[in-house]
Design a protein around this motif. Sequence first.
Motif, PDB file in Angstrom:
ATOM      1  N   TYR A  90      37.011  41.311  36.326  1.00  0.00           N
ATOM      2  CA  TYR A  90      37.453  40.828  37.632  1.00  0.00           C
ATOM      3  C   TYR A  90      36.666  41.555  38.713  1.00  0.00           C
ATOM      4  O   TYR A  90      36.793  42.766  38.875  1.00  0.00           O
ATOM      5  CB  TYR A  90      38.957  41.101  37.763  1.00  0.00           C
ATOM      6  N   VAL A  91      35.817  40.814  39.435  1.00  0.00           N
ATOM      7  CA  VAL A  91      35.036  41.397  40.525  1.00  0.00           C
ATOM      8  C   VAL A  91      35.933  41.459  41.756  1.00  0.00           C
ATOM      9  O   VAL A  91      36.284  40.432  42.341  1.00  0.00           O
ATOM     10  CB  VAL A  91      33.779  40.558  40.819  1.00  0.00           C
ATOM     11  N   THR A  92      36.314  42.630  42.134  1.00  0.00           N
ATOM     12  CA  THR A  92      37.269  42.845  43.223  1.00  0.00           C
ATOM     13  C   THR A  92      37.105  44.259  43.747  1.00  0.00           C
ATOM     14  O   THR A  92      36.532  45.108  43.033  1.00  0.00           O
ATOM     15  CB  THR A  92      38.716  42.625  42.701  1.00  0.00           C
ATOM     16  N   LEU A 106      29.731  40.463  33.423  1.00  0.00           N
ATOM     17  CA  LEU A 106      30.657  39.419  33.847  1.00  0.00           C
ATOM     18  C   LEU A 106      30.615  38.229  32.895  1.00  0.00           C
ATOM     19  O   LEU A 106      31.655  37.715  32.467  1.00  0.00           O
ATOM     20  CB  LEU A 106      30.314  38.981  35.273  1.00  0.00           C
ATOM     21  N   GLU A 107      29.394  37.799  32.545  1.00  0.00           N
ATOM     22  CA  GLU A 107      29.255  36.639  31.661  1.00  0.00           C
ATOM     23  C   GLU A 107      29.649  36.960  30.223  1.00  0.00           C
ATOM     24  O   GLU A 107      30.007  36.078  29.457  1.00  0.00           O
ATOM     25  CB  GLU A 107      27.808  36.134  31.702  1.00  0.00           C
ATOM     26  N   ALA A 108      29.594  38.224  29.849  1.00  0.00           N
ATOM     27  CA  ALA A 108      29.943  38.611  28.477  1.00  0.00           C
ATOM     28  C   ALA A 108      31.444  38.696  28.257  1.00  0.00           C
ATOM     29  O   ALA A 108      31.901  38.678  27.117  1.00  0.00           O
ATOM     30  CB  ALA A 108      29.305  39.957  28.139  1.00  0.00           C
ATOM     31  N   VAL A 111      37.194  36.530  29.791  1.00  0.00           N
ATOM     32  CA  VAL A 111      37.614  35.835  31.012  1.00  0.00           C
ATOM     33  C   VAL A 111      36.865  36.473  32.176  1.00  0.00           C
ATOM     34  O   VAL A 111      36.891  37.698  32.343  1.00  0.00           O
ATOM     35  CB  VAL A 111      39.136  35.958  31.226  1.00  0.00           C
ATOM     36  N   ALA A 112      36.196  35.628  32.975  1.00  0.00           N
ATOM     37  CA  ALA A 112      35.430  36.105  34.131  1.00  0.00           C
ATOM     38  C   ALA A 112      36.091  35.604  35.397  1.00  0.00           C
ATOM     39  O   ALA A 112      36.360  34.404  35.529  1.00  0.00           O
ATOM     40  CB  ALA A 112      33.985  35.631  34.048  1.00  0.00           C
ATOM     41  N   ALA A 113      36.342  36.515  36.329  1.00  0.00           N
ATOM     42  CA  ALA A 113      37.017  36.134  37.570  1.00  0.00           C
ATOM     43  C   ALA A 113      36.422  36.923  38.733  1.00  0.00           C
ATOM     44  O   ALA A 113      35.871  38.015  38.552  1.00  0.00           O
ATOM     45  CB  ALA A 113      38.518  36.389  37.472  1.00  0.00           C
ATOM     46  N   MET A 114      36.538  36.333  39.924  1.00  0.00           N
ATOM     47  CA  MET A 114      36.043  36.982  41.135  1.00  0.00           C
ATOM     48  C   MET A 114      37.065  36.803  42.240  1.00  0.00           C
ATOM     49  O   MET A 114      37.758  35.790  42.305  1.00  0.00           O
ATOM     50  CB  MET A 114      34.691  36.391  41.552  1.00  0.00           C
ATOM     51  N   ALA A 115      37.131  37.813  43.106  1.00  0.00           N
ATOM     52  CA  ALA A 115      38.001  37.729  44.271  1.00  0.00           C
ATOM     53  C   ALA A 115      37.267  37.020  45.397  1.00  0.00           C
ATOM     54  O   ALA A 115      36.028  36.983  45.411  1.00  0.00           O
ATOM     55  CB  ALA A 115      38.428  39.129  44.705  1.00  0.00           C
ATOM     56  N   PRO A 116      37.988  36.432  46.357  1.00  0.00           N
ATOM     57  CA  PRO A 116      37.323  35.813  47.511  1.00  0.00           C
ATOM     58  C   PRO A 116      36.466  36.830  48.254  1.00  0.00           C
ATOM     59  O   PRO A 116      36.851  37.995  48.413  1.00  0.00           O
ATOM     60  CB  PRO A 116      38.501  35.338  48.378  1.00  0.00           C
ATOM     61  N   GLY A 117      35.285  36.393  48.711  1.00  0.00           N
ATOM     62  CA  GLY A 117      34.398  37.281  49.456  1.00  0.00           C
ATOM     63  C   GLY A 117      33.573  38.206  48.598  1.00  0.00           C
ATOM     64  O   GLY A 117      33.074  39.219  49.090  1.00  0.00           O
ATOM     65  N   THR A 118      33.414  37.873  47.314  1.00  0.00           N
ATOM     66  CA  THR A 118      32.574  38.676  46.416  1.00  0.00           C
ATOM     67  C   THR A 118      31.362  37.857  45.994  1.00  0.00           C
ATOM     68  O   THR A 118      31.292  36.656  46.236  1.00  0.00           O
ATOM     69  CB  THR A 118      33.355  39.127  45.173  1.00  0.00           C
ATOM     70  N   ASN A 119      30.407  38.521  45.346  1.00  0.00           N
ATOM     71  CA  ASN A 119      29.225  37.812  44.866  1.00  0.00           C
ATOM     72  C   ASN A 119      28.705  38.439  43.591  1.00  0.00           C
ATOM     73  O   ASN A 119      29.048  39.578  43.253  1.00  0.00           O
ATOM     74  CB  ASN A 119      28.119  37.797  45.929  1.00  0.00           C
ATOM     75  N   ASP A 187      35.541  31.799  35.411  1.00  0.00           N
ATOM     76  CA  ASP A 187      36.686  30.955  35.069  1.00  0.00           C
ATOM     77  C   ASP A 187      37.700  30.832  36.196  1.00  0.00           C
ATOM     78  O   ASP A 187      38.365  29.797  36.312  1.00  0.00           O
ATOM     79  CB  ASP A 187      37.378  31.529  33.827  1.00  0.00           C
ATOM     80  N   TYR A 188      37.817  31.868  37.029  1.00  0.00           N
ATOM     81  CA  TYR A 188      38.848  31.844  38.064  1.00  0.00           C
ATOM     82  C   TYR A 188      38.356  32.548  39.324  1.00  0.00           C
ATOM     83  O   TYR A 188      37.546  33.480  39.267  1.00  0.00           O
ATOM     84  CB  TYR A 188      40.131  32.544  37.594  1.00  0.00           C
ATOM     85  N   VAL A 189      38.901  32.090  40.451  1.00  0.00           N
ATOM     86  CA  VAL A 189      38.824  32.829  41.713  1.00  0.00           C
ATOM     87  C   VAL A 189      40.254  33.204  42.049  1.00  0.00           C
ATOM     88  O   VAL A 189      41.124  32.328  42.213  1.00  0.00           O
ATOM     89  CB  VAL A 189      38.196  31.992  42.843  1.00  0.00           C
ATOM     90  N   ALA A 190      40.525  34.490  42.134  1.00  0.00           N
ATOM     91  CA  ALA A 190      41.893  34.967  42.328  1.00  0.00           C
ATOM     92  C   ALA A 190      41.930  35.993  43.448  1.00  0.00           C
ATOM     93  O   ALA A 190      41.051  36.858  43.541  1.00  0.00           O
ATOM     94  CB  ALA A 190      42.434  35.576  41.039  1.00  0.00           C
ATOM     95  N   SER A 191      42.945  35.902  44.276  1.00  0.00           N
ATOM     96  CA  SER A 191      43.063  36.813  45.415  1.00  0.00           C
ATOM     97  C   SER A 191      43.653  38.159  45.028  1.00  0.00           C
ATOM     98  O   SER A 191      43.554  39.124  45.779  1.00  0.00           O
ATOM     99  CB  SER A 191      43.929  36.169  46.505  1.00  0.00           C
ATOM    100  N   SER A 192      44.299  38.205  43.861  1.00  0.00           N
ATOM    101  CA  SER A 192      44.904  39.455  43.416  1.00  0.00           C
ATOM    102  C   SER A 192      45.012  39.452  41.901  1.00  0.00           C
ATOM    103  O   SER A 192      44.805  38.421  41.247  1.00  0.00           O
ATOM    104  CB  SER A 192      46.294  39.640  44.037  1.00  0.00           C
TER     105      SER A 192
END
Length: 441
Positions: A90-92, A106-108, A111-119, A187-192
Amino acid sequence: MKTALISRMLLGLAAALLLTPFSRAEVLKIVVNDTIQPITEEYISRAIDEAQRRNDLAVLIEINTPGGLVQSTREIINKITNSSVPVILYVTPTGSRAGSAGIFILEAADVAAMAPGTNAGAAHPVLIGPLAPKVDDEMKRKMENDTAALMRSVASRRGRNVEVAVSAVLESKSFTEQEALSQHLIDYVASSEADLFRQMENKTFKRFNGQEVSLKISGQPVTPFGMTLKERILGYLMDPNISFILLAIGALALYAEFNHPGAVVPGTVGVVFVLIAAFALNLLPTRFAALVLILGAFALFAAEAKFASHGVLTVGGIALLTLGGLLLVDSPIPEMRVHLLTALAVSIPLGLITAFLMSIALKARRNKMVSGAQGLVGETGIAETALSPRGKIFVHGELWDAISSSNVAAGQSVVVRRVNGLLLQVEPLAVMRPASALAVP
């Protein structure tokens, strides 16, 4: 017989229950907010091993990294893909990134997820330093293809968009969280964390062995898993700027010890700092040629003590120390190199301190000795007895045997010209009459 059989069955069942790992129904969480290097690799590997030992539901890795070393990245990917416990990356928090090596991890992940405003992205392999200009186009293609193959391997086995993932390597592309989601890199964009677990509830995902599984972790306890004291210390020392500062201070302390043998404290500090710096640099991609430059800088500082170069050698030492610091660590990302500001902040003060100490030493060499027997040369005293030519004089608050080149009356002033053991060679001091005494009445 039946009673004995039942007893043996109960004992066997009890033993089986004791030996069977008990599911704690927990998620093990670690936070990586650093470059990808050997200490990061050790931390992630230890967390996955602990989760497998405890039979946890999943490992949650919250990451914010600019990238790091390829070898450490490969080891982390290998650990994740072979884990029996699902790994969620989770990139956060907002503003974080999974740069360079980070997008491979991340790709490995299962489950791969990122928070809003990340890259995430910009994973093109980079070779810097003195070898970079010598690498031909064919070698560069080999490096690119090798890194791209790693990305294809992990992305395809996870069922993600291989073509887009590879473009992060070959074309240095970077993606926002929405771009990564729409192009099926994540797989997901999650705020928390809670939002991520809620979205994952009962959703299937593909493990590296091809098996499709799902997790029910919403509302389950999350257990933080921190670094050990050793990992925290080593993680701090893995900052090339810290290692360079320790190395420079240690070298300066040893230099001071060599110039003042027997001081002990500078020598002890120097040995400790240099050894700690050497241990940290051993884990980093260190250029040994840069260490030669740093040693050359201190050689010029030492030469300043022997030759009055009016600061030329000191300036040369500052230049060599700065250059040695900048080239000390050969890393593909700026965060794992010695910064110019750090190199200057270390080199200039060390050079100025050295120049100041050397100026004091030179002044001390030029000044007349003012202590001991030699400090009496040039001093004036009073003849306590007549010197004809030998007698006693009073100088520096002490009585000395003296011999004069001409007769001296008791009470007359004399000047010390030479010290020969405990005998002073003196000359009578001419007494000038006041000008008024020479005037005609």
